[in-house]
Design a protein around this motif. Structure first.
Motif, mmCIF file in Angstrom:
data_model
loop_
_atom_site.group_PDB
_atom_site.id
_atom_site.type_symbol
_atom_site.label_atom_id
_atom_site.label_comp_id
_atom_site.label_asym_id
_atom_site.label_seq_id
_atom_site.Cartn_x
_atom_site.Cartn_y
_atom_site.Cartn_z
ATOM 1 N N GLU A 1 41.723 29.850 43.145
ATOM 2 C CA GLU A 1 40.957 31.015 42.691
ATOM 3 C C GLU A 1 41.796 31.933 41.799
ATOM 4 O O GLU A 1 41.296 32.478 40.817
ATOM 5 C CB GLU A 1 40.425 31.797 43.897
ATOM 6 N N ARG B 1 35.078 31.318 39.269
ATOM 7 C CA ARG B 1 35.530 31.792 40.573
ATOM 8 C C ARG B 1 34.421 31.759 41.619
ATOM 9 O O ARG B 1 33.258 32.059 41.331
ATOM 10 C CB ARG B 1 36.098 33.208 40.450
ATOM 11 N N ASP B 2 34.825 31.399 42.844
ATOM 12 C CA ASP B 2 33.928 31.357 44.002
ATOM 13 C C ASP B 2 32.758 30.396 43.825
ATOM 14 O O ASP B 2 31.710 30.557 44.444
ATOM 15 C CB ASP B 2 33.392 32.768 44.319
ATOM 16 N N LYS B 3 32.944 29.402 42.976
ATOM 17 C CA LYS B 3 31.889 28.408 42.761
ATOM 18 C C LYS B 3 32.264 27.027 43.305
ATOM 19 O O LYS B 3 31.390 26.223 43.618
ATOM 20 C CB LYS B 3 31.587 28.262 41.263
ATOM 21 N N GLN C 1 33.928 24.487 45.928
ATOM 22 C CA GLN C 1 34.360 24.316 47.305
ATOM 23 C C GLN C 1 35.551 23.352 47.370
ATOM 24 O O GLN C 1 35.601 22.370 46.636
ATOM 25 C CB GLN C 1 33.230 23.724 48.142
#
Length: 339
Positions: free
Chosen positions: A299, A307-309, A311
């Protein structure tokens, strides 16, 4: 009649062979596994010696495949899938494999096909690509069209799925994320391929081992329980067990490994924008020790749009049967294309 596929995984030490149904259930496995021919059997790279060793190996595999087929006589074998080092899907070849005694380019799928002309689908790819197919068909990648499989073994392999298909590139060898440069310049570690600073030199099981001894020297730590382990005996599992007991060097080793892995995978995300990255192999079994620093450093190094997409997930393939299941997935994928 139930349809099944034969999966063969050519490992550095042994060759695994089994029979798998369309749901990914392993119905038969060869035990003990077949020894894989060793580089030491042909140290000078002699072509005649290579042909001799290859011939014996193919004969052994023929015998074992027939034995497997006889073990399940009421089922239809629709194909054979092979995972191999330096495997080229386009040509069905093993090409210049550094840890095998075979010289140059070997038409491996063709040789197996010649022994079983009644089986129309015989396909070969590298082991990480096979694992990615297995993840897509049987594991956590079900329903995903874009993801990356990272195998953390002796080396660092990768299989890339884009729009539901494996990425092979123009020559069949695309997807070598382990050989991207993460530590440039003369201070980078020498990789097994001979280049410096590659991700594999830091984030594989071999790389983790090297990090342990670098940290032991840096901190002059003779009290760490890892200081008592000879280099040849060190494994990711030993490092994990030490980390669980609070060993600073062990915990620091995973922090360093996760940092570099996260930084390297940030490049992969920039290139591919995958839904997920799956980690598989011995080091992945360390759980949060490896996943947490990997995710944090991924990240930190991403463009805001990514970002934050993405896993970071553990593989859902069973460690004991993943190689066979992944190789067999080649068959089902090929049959799907032929429909």
């Amino acid at each position: 009649m139930k349809k099944v596929a034969i999966g063969i995984d050519i490992g550095g030490t042994n060759t695994a062979l089994g029979i798998v149904d369309e749901s990914g259930n392993v119905l038969y496995t060869k035990s003990p596994q077949v020894p894989t021919p060793k580089k030491e059997e042909n140290p000078k790279g002699d072509q005649n010696k290579s042909d001799e060793i290859l011939g014996r190996y193919i004969d052994v595999l023929e015998t074992e495949i027939k034995s497997a087929m006889n073990a399940i006589p009421d089922m239809e074998v629709v194909g054979i899938g092979i995972g191999a080092p330096n495997g080229n899907y386009y040509n069905g070849t093993i090409e210049f494999a550094p840890n095998l005694p075979f010289v140059g380019v070997v038409n491996f799928a063709e040789l197996i096909q010649s022994k079983f002309p009644q089986i129309k689908v015989v396909r070969l790819t590298n082991d990480a690509n096979a694992a990615a197919l297995g993840e897509m068909i049987y594991g956590g990648g079900k329903g995903m069209k874009n993801f990356v499989m990272i195998t953390l073994g002796t080396g660092l392999g990768s299989g890339i799925i884009v729009d539901g298909d494996l990425v092979y590139g123009h020559d069949g060898f695309a997807g070598e994320c382990g050989h991207t440069t993460i530590v440039p310049g003369p201070n980078g570690r020498v990789c097994g391929c001979g280049a410096r600073g590659h991700l594999e030199a830091y984030c594989s099981a071999t790389g983790i081992k090297r990090t342990v001894y670098e940290l032991l020297a840096e901190y002059n730590d003779s009290e760490s329980q890892l200081a008592k382990v000879p280099y040849v005996d060190m494994t990711a599992k030993i490092v994990f067990d030490a980390a669980e007991k609070g060993d600073m060097i062990a915990q620091k080793t995973f922090e360093v490994t996760g940092k570099l892995l996260g930084e390297g995978l940030a490049n992969t995300v920039a290139h591919l924008s995958p839904e997920a990255i799956f980690l598989f192999g011995g080091a992945a079994a360390a759980g949060d020790y490896i996943f947490k620093p990997t995710k944090e450093n991924l990240e930190k190094n991403l463009l805001p749009i990514f970002r934050d997409k993405v896993q970071i997930l553990p593989s859902e393939l069973s460690a004991g049967s993943a190689a066979i299941v992944g190789a067999s997935a080649l068959v089902w994928k090929e049959l799907e294309k032929m429909e």
